[in-house]
Design a protein around this motif. Structure first.
Motif, PDB file in Angstrom:
ATOM      1  N   ALA A  82       4.943   1.214  -7.753  1.00 20.24           N
ATOM      2  CA  ALA A  82       3.654   1.279  -8.448  1.00 20.24           C
ATOM      3  C   ALA A  82       2.505   1.044  -7.469  1.00 20.24           C
ATOM      4  O   ALA A  82       1.476   1.731  -7.526  1.00 20.24           O
ATOM      5  CB  ALA A  82       3.602   0.258  -9.593  1.00 20.24           C
ATOM      6  N   GLU A  83       2.683   0.099  -6.569  1.00 24.86           N
ATOM      7  CA  GLU A  83       1.641  -0.193  -5.578  1.00 24.86           C
ATOM      8  C   GLU A  83       1.463   0.994  -4.625  1.00 24.86           C
ATOM      9  O   GLU A  83       0.343   1.350  -4.264  1.00 24.86           O
ATOM     10  CB  GLU A  83       1.986  -1.465  -4.800  1.00 24.86           C
ATOM     11  CG  GLU A  83       1.834  -2.738  -5.643  1.00 24.86           C
ATOM     12  CD  GLU A  83       2.537  -3.952  -5.047  1.00 24.86           C
ATOM     13  OE1 GLU A  83       3.471  -3.767  -4.237  1.00 24.86           O
ATOM     14  OE2 GLU A  83       2.163  -5.079  -5.415  1.00 24.86           O
ATOM     15  N   LEU A  84       2.549   1.638  -4.255  1.00 29.25           N
ATOM     16  CA  LEU A  84       2.463   2.831  -3.409  1.00 29.25           C
ATOM     17  C   LEU A  84       1.669   3.921  -4.110  1.00 29.25           C
ATOM     18  O   LEU A  84       0.839   4.596  -3.502  1.00 29.25           O
ATOM     19  CB  LEU A  84       3.869   3.374  -3.101  1.00 29.25           C
ATOM     20  CG  LEU A  84       4.759   2.598  -2.140  1.00 29.25           C
ATOM     21  CD1 LEU A  84       6.076   3.340  -1.947  1.00 29.25           C
ATOM     22  CD2 LEU A  84       4.072   2.409  -0.804  1.00 29.25           C
ATOM     23  N   CYS A  85       1.937   4.077  -5.384  1.00 25.96           N
ATOM     24  CA  CYS A  85       1.246   5.126  -6.134  1.00 25.96           C
ATOM     25  C   CYS A  85      -0.245   4.838  -6.271  1.00 25.96           C
ATOM     26  O   CYS A  85      -1.064   5.757  -6.195  1.00 25.96           O
ATOM     27  CB  CYS A  85       1.855   5.277  -7.529  1.00 25.96           C
ATOM     28  SG  CYS A  85       3.380   6.219  -7.485  1.00 25.96           S
ATOM     29  N   VAL A  86      -0.590   3.574  -6.440  1.00 23.25           N
ATOM     30  CA  VAL A  86      -2.014   3.232  -6.535  1.00 23.25           C
ATOM     31  C   VAL A  86      -2.700   3.557  -5.202  1.00 23.25           C
ATOM     32  O   VAL A  86      -3.810   4.098  -5.185  1.00 23.25           O
ATOM     33  CB  VAL A  86      -2.214   1.754  -6.923  1.00 23.25           C
ATOM     34  CG1 VAL A  86      -3.680   1.365  -6.850  1.00 23.25           C
ATOM     35  CG2 VAL A  86      -1.693   1.504  -8.328  1.00 23.25           C
TER      36      VAL A  86
ATOM     37  N   CYS B 105      -6.756   6.764  -2.569  1.00 23.35           N
ATOM     38  CA  CYS B 105      -7.188   7.425  -1.334  1.00 23.35           C
ATOM     39  C   CYS B 105      -8.133   6.514  -0.542  1.00 23.35           C
ATOM     40  O   CYS B 105      -9.298   6.842  -0.319  1.00 23.35           O
ATOM     41  CB  CYS B 105      -7.887   8.743  -1.675  1.00 23.35           C
ATOM     42  SG  CYS B 105      -8.228   9.780  -0.236  1.00 23.35           S
ATOM     43  N   PRO B 106      -7.658   5.336  -0.136  1.00 24.07           N
ATOM     44  CA  PRO B 106      -8.541   4.378   0.525  1.00 24.07           C
ATOM     45  C   PRO B 106      -8.917   4.816   1.938  1.00 24.07           C
ATOM     46  O   PRO B 106      -8.172   5.533   2.603  1.00 24.07           O
ATOM     47  CB  PRO B 106      -7.700   3.092   0.561  1.00 24.07           C
ATOM     48  CG  PRO B 106      -6.285   3.553   0.475  1.00 24.07           C
ATOM     49  CD  PRO B 106      -6.273   4.844  -0.248  1.00 24.07           C
ATOM     50  N   GLN B 107     -10.082   4.348   2.380  1.00 22.76           N
ATOM     51  CA  GLN B 107     -10.549   4.677   3.725  1.00 22.76           C
ATOM     52  C   GLN B 107     -10.056   3.661   4.741  1.00 22.76           C
ATOM     53  O   GLN B 107      -9.791   3.998   5.899  1.00 22.76           O
ATOM     54  CB  GLN B 107     -12.088   4.677   3.754  1.00 22.76           C
ATOM     55  CG  GLN B 107     -12.751   5.463   2.647  1.00 22.76           C
ATOM     56  CD  GLN B 107     -12.865   6.925   2.993  1.00 22.76           C
ATOM     57  OE1 GLN B 107     -12.544   7.340   4.105  1.00 22.76           O
ATOM     58  NE2 GLN B 107     -13.302   7.726   2.034  1.00 22.76           N
ATOM     59  N   THR B 108     -10.003   2.391   4.338  1.00 27.39           N
ATOM     60  CA  THR B 108      -9.674   1.312   5.268  1.00 27.39           C
ATOM     61  C   THR B 108      -8.624   0.398   4.666  1.00 27.39           C
ATOM     62  O   THR B 108      -8.398   0.388   3.453  1.00 27.39           O
ATOM     63  CB  THR B 108     -10.923   0.463   5.567  1.00 27.39           C
ATOM     64  OG1 THR B 108     -11.351  -0.163   4.344  1.00 27.39           O
ATOM     65  CG2 THR B 108     -12.067   1.296   6.131  1.00 27.39           C
ATOM     66  N   SER B 109      -8.030  -0.419   5.535  1.00 26.72           N
ATOM     67  CA  SER B 109      -7.036  -1.377   5.039  1.00 26.72           C
ATOM     68  C   SER B 109      -7.716  -2.447   4.185  1.00 26.72           C
ATOM     69  O   SER B 109      -7.128  -2.965   3.231  1.00 26.72           O
ATOM     70  CB  SER B 109      -6.285  -2.022   6.205  1.00 26.72           C
ATOM     71  OG  SER B 109      -7.168  -2.718   7.046  1.00 26.72           O
ATOM     72  N   GLU B 110      -8.964  -2.758   4.510  1.00 30.28           N
ATOM     73  CA  GLU B 110      -9.728  -3.711   3.683  1.00 30.28           C
ATOM     74  C   GLU B 110      -9.779  -3.253   2.236  1.00 30.28           C
ATOM     75  O   GLU B 110      -9.612  -4.029   1.299  1.00 30.28           O
ATOM     76  CB  GLU B 110     -11.162  -3.843   4.212  1.00 30.28           C
ATOM     77  CG  GLU B 110     -11.326  -4.699   5.440  1.00 30.28           C
ATOM     78  CD  GLU B 110     -11.044  -6.162   5.192  1.00 30.28           C
ATOM     79  OE1 GLU B 110     -10.608  -6.835   6.142  1.00 30.28           O
ATOM     80  OE2 GLU B 110     -11.213  -6.626   4.042  1.00 30.28           O
ATOM     81  N   GLU B 111      -9.999  -1.963   2.083  1.00 34.71           N
ATOM     82  CA  GLU B 111     -10.088  -1.395   0.737  1.00 34.71           C
ATOM     83  C   GLU B 111      -8.742  -1.516   0.020  1.00 34.71           C
ATOM     84  O   GLU B 111      -8.686  -1.841  -1.166  1.00 34.71           O
ATOM     85  CB  GLU B 111     -10.511   0.078   0.834  1.00 34.71           C
ATOM     86  CG  GLU B 111     -10.886   0.699  -0.505  1.00 34.71           C
ATOM     87  CD  GLU B 111     -11.439   2.109  -0.363  1.00 34.71           C
ATOM     88  OE1 GLU B 111     -11.733   2.518   0.778  1.00 34.71           O
ATOM     89  OE2 GLU B 111     -11.572   2.780  -1.391  1.00 34.71           O
ATOM     90  N   VAL B 112      -7.681  -1.280   0.732  1.00 38.13           N
ATOM     91  CA  VAL B 112      -6.341  -1.373   0.126  1.00 38.13           C
ATOM     92  C   VAL B 112      -6.101  -2.778  -0.424  1.00 38.13           C
ATOM     93  O   VAL B 112      -5.690  -2.954  -1.576  1.00 38.13           O
ATOM     94  CB  VAL B 112      -5.248  -1.025   1.164  1.00 38.13           C
ATOM     95  CG1 VAL B 112      -3.859  -1.331   0.618  1.00 38.13           C
ATOM     96  CG2 VAL B 112      -5.340   0.446   1.567  1.00 38.13           C
TER      97      VAL B 112
END
Lengths: 181, 206
Positions: free
Chosen positions: B158-162, B167-174
């Motif tokens: 589920a986390e992979l799908c989110v 479509c995040p730009q940065t790891s911070e966003e993730v």
């Protein structure tokens, strides 16, 4: 999010729709399955029923006593759509009110974003009202908004979901100007 | 959501305020503790604590005018992930994958729809439109294989799908959008950055 699920269902054919040839019989079973699937609309566990993707197998038919109907156990895969608490989604605003906005997201029509969960946004009344923050970011009709789901509710009578959403958090808010979703 | 609507009580304060509030701010939107329970059946919102997924820090903005949040806590639900909401025997599908599946079905449907006996689910068109609009990558099959290494480090499907959907730009966003990943941050952050670089090559042009 979209879900893929394998489901075992019973498809019931009336004696009139039973066909002599295997091919025709299979066709009748599939049509009945699609009919039952479309009628379901949505369930609390799996969300909105979107499409049957594959037919895995059709089992041996069993005649039901008294009615003469034949029950075929069928296993198939389907695609559904369910909104989950904690999920990040994008929806389109379709109604702006003084204390919040309503959004739609895919087959879900009733997502509510209260002004309490729109930090720093204030209501701007008018013929086409909207919410605006200090950075001139606008949330109005047809604006695409990224939000987090903070609560969901299954409405059994209408067979649909409602949800509460929030913009509290980083990277949440309007994504673009009016767009189709 | 209307004042005094059935089954709703205060979202933010006290949890016991059943009467429609007539504050200076106007109507208060109220929600029942149990009527907006997550379907997983986890504990309802406790008094005074909104069950919202909130994020600490205020770095970065994917959207043009996304604001910083004031310091806030993650909800219990986000600590355990979205899996709590899902039945056990389902597979999570990303928007880009769903778009491919549904477009394929629609292409075949032009033949099937001529037969009035074939019924199409009411949600099909909306599902297809949503999947296509929120599909950010050109090759859906590659997206999953790029994300797959995270599964070996404990990231759920589920986390992979989110991640694939957002479509995040940065790891911070993730980590801001998926707080349940924070417990693994030290282990996966480097891999996340690498994965975002790879996914960036597959992004559809705006």
């Amino acid at each position: 999010m979209f879900l893929k699920v394998q489901l075992p269902w019973n498809v019931i054919l009336s004696p009139e729709s039973l066909e002599a040839s295997d091919l025709k019989l299979q066709e009748s079973i599939i049509i009945r399955l699609l009919d039952d699937f479309a009628a379901k609309k949505a369930t609390k566990d799996l969300g909105y029923y979107i499409a049957v993707t594959t037919l895995k197998r059709i089992g041996e038919g069993k005649v039901r006593q008294h009615t003469g109907d034949v029950l075929f156990p069928v296993v198939f895969s389907a695609l559904t759509f369910k909104i989950c608490k904690g999920e990040i989604l994008e929806g389109v605003v379709h109604k702006v009110m003084k204390h919040g906005v309503f959004l739609r997201c895919g087959p879900v029509e009733s997502l509510y974003l209260t002004n309490l969960k729109m930090p720093d946004y204030r209501y701007v009344p008018g013929e086409n009202p909207y919410f605006l923050n200090d950075k001139m970011s606008k949330i109005g009709k047809d604006v695409v908004v990224r939000f987090v789901v903070i609560g969901t509710k299954w409405m059994e009578a209408d067979r649909e979901f409602q949800a509460l959403v929030s913009l509290e958090g980083d990277y949440l808010g309007p994504v673009s100007s009016p767009a189709e979703i | 959501m209307e004042k005094g609507g059935k089954g709703y009580s205060s979202l933010n304060k006290g949890g016991k305020d059943d009467s429609p509030a007539k504050s200076a701010k106007g109507r208060r939107v109220q929600f029942a503790e149990d009527s907006f329970d997550p379907i997983s059946g986890s504990s309802p919102m406790s008094g005074g604590k909104a069950a919202s997924t909130q994020f600490k820090g205020g770095k970065g903005e994917k959207v043009a005018n996304g604001g910083k949040s004031t310091g806030s806590k993650s909800s219990k639900s986000s600590e355990f992930g979205i899996e709590q909401e899902l039945p056990k025997n389902v597979k999570c599908v990303m928007n880009c994958e769903a778009a491919d599946i549904l477009q394929g079905i629609q292409d075949r449907m032009t033949m099937l729809s001529k037969d009035p006996a074939i019924k199409i689910p009411v949600s099909f068109d909306k599902g297809l439109q949503y999947a296509k609009s929120n599909s950010h990558y050109t090759k859906s099959e590659s997206v999953r294989s790029i994300l797959e290494p995270l599964a070996d480090l404990g990231v759920s499907e589920a986390e992979l799908c989110v991640i694939g959907n957002v479509c995040p730009q940065t790891s911070e966003e993730v980590f801001a959008l998926i707080p349940s990943l924070k417990v693994r941050r030290s282990t996966i952050e480097g891999l996340v950055r690498e994965i975002l670089r790879e996914l960036g090559k597959l992004k559809k042009p705006m």
